[in-house]
Design an enzyme around this catalytic site. Structure first.
Site, PDB file in Angstrom:
ATOM      1  N   ASP A  65      -6.288  -4.722  -4.204  1.00  0.00           N
ATOM      2  CA  ASP A  65      -5.167  -4.217  -4.995  1.00  0.00           C
ATOM      3  C   ASP A  65      -5.301  -4.766  -6.408  1.00  0.00           C
ATOM      4  O   ASP A  65      -5.552  -5.959  -6.591  1.00  0.00           O
ATOM      5  CB  ASP A  65      -3.843  -4.668  -4.364  1.00  0.00           C
ATOM      6  CG  ASP A  65      -2.631  -3.964  -4.934  1.00  0.00           C
ATOM      7  OD1 ASP A  65      -2.454  -3.984  -6.173  1.00  0.00           O
ATOM      8  OD2 ASP A  65      -1.842  -3.423  -4.149  1.00  0.00           O
ATOM      9  N   ILE A  66      -5.138  -3.909  -7.417  1.00  0.00           N
ATOM     10  CA  ILE A  66      -5.303  -4.365  -8.806  1.00  0.00           C
ATOM     11  C   ILE A  66      -4.101  -5.156  -9.312  1.00  0.00           C
ATOM     12  O   ILE A  66      -4.186  -5.804 -10.349  1.00  0.00           O
ATOM     13  CB  ILE A  66      -5.618  -3.195  -9.765  1.00  0.00           C
ATOM     14  CG1 ILE A  66      -4.480  -2.188  -9.812  1.00  0.00           C
ATOM     15  CG2 ILE A  66      -6.949  -2.551  -9.407  1.00  0.00           C
ATOM     16  CD1 ILE A  66      -4.611  -1.164 -10.923  1.00  0.00           C
ATOM     17  N   ASN A 121       3.970   2.500   3.266  1.00  0.00           N
ATOM     18  CA  ASN A 121       5.154   3.204   2.778  1.00  0.00           C
ATOM     19  C   ASN A 121       4.880   4.703   2.712  1.00  0.00           C
ATOM     20  O   ASN A 121       3.781   5.114   2.352  1.00  0.00           O
ATOM     21  CB  ASN A 121       5.514   2.709   1.369  1.00  0.00           C
ATOM     22  CG  ASN A 121       5.704   1.205   1.324  1.00  0.00           C
ATOM     23  OD1 ASN A 121       6.304   0.617   2.208  1.00  0.00           O
ATOM     24  ND2 ASN A 121       5.177   0.584   0.296  1.00  0.00           N
ATOM     25  N   HIS A 134      -1.773   4.885   2.291  1.00  0.00           N
ATOM     26  CA  HIS A 134      -2.539   3.641   2.285  1.00  0.00           C
ATOM     27  C   HIS A 134      -1.742   2.518   2.936  1.00  0.00           C
ATOM     28  O   HIS A 134      -0.528   2.544   2.975  1.00  0.00           O
ATOM     29  CB  HIS A 134      -2.960   3.243   0.869  1.00  0.00           C
ATOM     30  CG  HIS A 134      -1.816   3.042  -0.085  1.00  0.00           C
ATOM     31  ND1 HIS A 134      -1.109   4.078  -0.648  1.00  0.00           N
ATOM     32  CD2 HIS A 134      -1.261   1.909  -0.581  1.00  0.00           C
ATOM     33  CE1 HIS A 134      -0.172   3.599  -1.448  1.00  0.00           C
ATOM     34  NE2 HIS A 134      -0.249   2.282  -1.424  1.00  0.00           N
ATOM     35  N   HIS A 136      -1.237  -1.703   3.005  1.00  0.00           N
ATOM     36  CA  HIS A 136      -1.406  -2.961   2.291  1.00  0.00           C
ATOM     37  C   HIS A 136      -1.642  -4.047   3.333  1.00  0.00           C
ATOM     38  O   HIS A 136      -0.878  -4.152   4.294  1.00  0.00           O
ATOM     39  CB  HIS A 136      -0.134  -3.337   1.527  1.00  0.00           C
ATOM     40  CG  HIS A 136       0.220  -2.416   0.412  1.00  0.00           C
ATOM     41  ND1 HIS A 136      -0.046  -2.712  -0.904  1.00  0.00           N
ATOM     42  CD2 HIS A 136       0.829  -1.206   0.419  1.00  0.00           C
ATOM     43  CE1 HIS A 136       0.390  -1.726  -1.665  1.00  0.00           C
ATOM     44  NE2 HIS A 136       0.923  -0.794  -0.896  1.00  0.00           N
TER      45      HIS A 136
END
Length: 193
Positions: A65-66, A121, A134, A136
């Site tokens: 994750d950026i 989500n 996606h 997390h």
């Protein structure tokens, strides 16, 4: 794992999905034998912002994750553009589930953090920011052990997020790829004498 070809011509309607850009830019590789960290196909700076890919199968992608909530925060998604979990195929759902487990093991081994969240989500009202399904994987280090009794992590994308450091990310992504390969090797030997 099931293998289906990724069709790079299938894009979201406006062509602006960052996860589709990552899927189009980074080819798949065998997770059991990832490319060398300096391999051109893994160059994180092919895109802006940089993309630190740790898993790239014909069906799925996983990358850092950026804007991580914690060190090692990963995203796992299908290569094909599907807005919500209810849009993925059975094959994608099965592979996502299998790799969630394997990535969890590799992530814990890499970060040394053995508590983590898996968050997914669906839709803007549910805090989905990128309209591409996606997961997390968010390591949750034990902060109370460091004497921070009043501090806590927040959940579901709300909390202090900082930009991913490129130098740290290169090393972290390489270590994750190595540990994914090691976990897969261990899994292949289970049940064998």
């Amino acid at each position: 794992m099931a293998e289906t070809a990724f069709d790079p011509t299938v894009l979201p309607p406006d062509g602006s999905c960052p996860f589709c850009s990552i899927a189009q830019t980074y080819p798949s590789f065998p997770p059991e034998q990832p490319p060398a960290p300096d391999a051109p196909e893994l160059d994180p700076f092919k895109l802006a912002p940089a993309s630190f890919v740790v898993l790239s199968t014909p069906m799925l992608m996983a990358f850092l994750d950026i804007m991580p909530l914690s060190h090692g925060h990963l995203l796992l998604c299908p290569r094909s553009h599907k807005p919500k979990l209810s849009d993925v195929s059975r094959e994608e759902a099965a592979e996502l589930g299998a790799y969630l487990r394997l990535l969890s093991k590799a992530l814990s081994r890499t970060t040394g953090v053995y508590d983590w969240n898996v968050v997914q989500n669906n839709g803007a009202a549910a805090a989905q920011v990128v309209n591409h399904v996606h997961y997390h994987l968010i390591p949750r280090p034990e902060i109370r052990a460091r004497g921070k009794f009043r501090e806590s992590f927040t959940m579901f994308g709300r909390g202090q997020r900082e930009d991913l450091d490129d130098d740290e990310a290169v090393a972290l992504a390489a270590k994750l790829r190595t540990n994914i390969a090691a976990v897969l090797e261990e899994e292949s030997r289970k049940g064998k004498l």
